[in-house]
Design a protein around this motif. Structure first.
Motif: not given
Lengths: 362, 362
Positions: A134-143
């Motif tokens: 649930d890492d927000p950084h991962l989400a940012a990367v995927l976006s």
DNA sequence: TGTGCTGACCGTAACGGTTCAGAACCAATT
DNA sequence: AATTGGTTCTGAACCGTTACGGTCAGCACA
């Protein structure tokens, strides 16, 4: 003359009385203009102190940055502190240098949610190394609209993946310990979630761990020992937020203080195991006679002390991730690579002490 | 609807019927628009799959890339292979993460002259780590209009510098060996120039070495031993292009084969010294009884085996370089930082064997 | 003489943002 | 009624480059 503003391609073109295209070609496509003119362009550039086309402007136009980004859970400097991370990065660097790509390490703070750094990294793709689900950084990367490869993570829709079979690997190790006769085991593991919890981890916390790798390893241990008749609820699992040998020491101390009957300490990383060995020594416990200690990763420091562990190909993992990201023409469907692991039987594992019972009371 | 081309700030603005400025402000200056409108902007962005302002375009306009570039002589992956380099990078990474800056490792090939990677790195500054004086990559970096810090290099006009006093440091070590009575010494050193020369290095080659660090260390050794009455012309110096323990081994073998009378092997790096130790062992030479071996750097592997060496603060060096580059408001005049070193007396140095003469005849 | 080809160069339109000086509006003060 | 000030939003300029689709002169060939 152009002392104030630094020279640009346009100013150079004006000075020479040619078009910007021509100046651009002088740098990028020498065959598109006469050698004589090209010489003049380059010479005038030198005279005006023009350093050549600006890389950022070029990137904007060509939509290529010439670098791959690396995101990891930890502080930037951790990449150079943890032997397993170093090995991974060496592999990744090998893939990058082979493709002439730079390696852009993205600075993040594991305890903050500031994803700006992810948004401002000018890269052609990302490698994400072991961050929580649930890492927000991962989400940012995927976006970001660039290809991504994740490592040591659960599958993410439409994203390439490199990893090992954590479950099978540690199950093999557990099987070995069970065969040796260990039933009173304890576990030292790494951070299970983004919140700091330096202490015992409940079964619920283990099950819902946000780090795929830790979750899989704990689940495999639970399965294995349950199958051998051990009540996993009673197995102490101590967690540490920071990953260092010192943390392994303190975790081992905490566990052994509370559960002196333990005959084997299973660590989910070699670093923690090295700490556990240090703590065992400090207590006068002989390894493996009084206490079995096992690790995971197969780093050279572990090999040196003969640690029983699982060796995983960290360098190859990095290289595979890089190749997947760079070589890949076909990004239509995600690809998954699972690398092999190997059980290394060192000198830190043996059957449990056969004496009656622990020295301490009932 | 906007399925084909990915959404941009402009398309978002059009969709919302507001100006591009407003959308930009929604991301960068929330106080410049009403919360309500900002919410709408962000929500529409999500709906359209707009990932936020493009980092490259932003960099072009703001003239900030948010990353520092690192140039080193070696292949990219070397940064993760050499313990001294790793330490340096950890320090540099610490400085970067403190300033929220990324770390962009520039891919170069030591045997090629392709400087394109330097020209295409979108960074706000460069740290250059131990490259030869005449390296075209260094020239390329200096031509870029960004601040630069060099490490372990001779002074470059107008460029900040971090280093140690190589001359004084190794002179101290030499003095110690001289005091112990060593007069027949041999030297193992790293690459002296950009051309590959795996073998003996003439005094001329030593003097004109393109690598400042190696040049300074050899000069200090020459000075010290000459002052002690040793004819430096007769001192064997073996060079290796690649830097690894295996190279240290082969270099030691080559030197000892040709000069069996040598009682001390002075290595200009710990890595080479570790190789020399291995070769000594292979030959049945007892260290330090039969042969003294010294290193340089003070890496942990060296400490573990008790190597006599010079410890230098590699991590601090990286951090200092980073701080110089990032913290510095005042770039008017270049600054030079010289860090301290320390002689570590280990168990690999002792007086030379007092037996008559070498076993092998004249 | 007309045709086609090649080498050398150019004009324009992006690429995707940020910035800055206002405009428009409204409320509060003089 | 006029001034002041604050908030919210806009238009146009600008960042420095490369991609694309030309133009044009010169030359060989039939």
């Amino acid at each position: 003359m152009h002392a104030r503003r630094p020279a640009t391609l346009a100013s150079l073109a004006a000075e020479l009385g040619v078009s910007r295209t021509t100046v651009s070609n002088a740098y990028n496509r020498p065959d598109q203009l006469s050698p004589e003119l090209r010489r003049r362009v380059l010479e005038t550039a030198r005279r005006l102190g023009y350093p050549g086309p600006d890389p950022v402007a070029r990137s904007l136009r060509t939509r290529k940055a010439g670098a791959v980004g690396l995101l990891l859970t930890e502080n930037l400097s951790y990449a150079f502190r943890d032997p397993a991370a170093i090995g991974f990065l060496e592999g990744l660097a090998l893939a990058c240098e082979g493709a002439g790509q730079g390696l852009h390490l993205v600075p993040v703070n594991p305890e903050r949610e500031d994803v700006a750094a992810v948004h401002s990294a000018g890269v052609d793709g990302f490698v994400v190394y072991s961050v929580p689900d649930d890492d927000p950084h991962l989400a940012a990367v995927l976006s970001r609209p660039v290809p991504t490869v994740v490592c040591d993570q659960p599958r993410v829709d439409g994203v390439d993946l490199v990893g090992i079979d954590d479950h099978a690997a540690i199950a093999q190790l557990a099987g070995r310990l069970i065969t040796l006769g260990h039933r009173n085991v304890g576990v030292l593991c790494m951070r299970l979630a983004r919140d700091r919890n330096d202490g015992f981890a409940s079964v619920a916390r283990q099950r819902t761990a946000h780090f795929h790798v830790q979750r899989a390893r704990l689940a495999a241990l639970a399965d294995s020992f349950a199958a051998a008749g051990v009540d996993w609820e009673r197995v102490p699992v101590v967690e540490r937020f920071d990953h260092s040998s010192a943390m392994g020491e303190s975790a081992a101390a905490q566990l052994l203080d509370a559960n002196p009957e333990v005959t084997a300490l299973i660590c989910t990383s070699d670093i923690l195991a090295l700490g556990a060995l240090a703590e065992a020594k400090r207590r006068g416990l002989r390894v493996p006679h009084d206490l079995t200690v096992t690790g995971f990763d197969g780093i050279v420091e572990a090999e040196r002390v003969g640690l029983t562990t699982i060796r995983q190909p960290v360098l190859e993992k990095g290289r595979a991730a890089g190749k997947l990201l760079l070589g890949a023409a076909d990004h239509s469907r995600p690809r998954h690579i699972t690398l092999d692991t190997e059980l290394v039987l060192g000198t830190t594992s043996a059957p449990p002490r056969t004496t009656e019972q622990p020295w301490f009371g009932p």
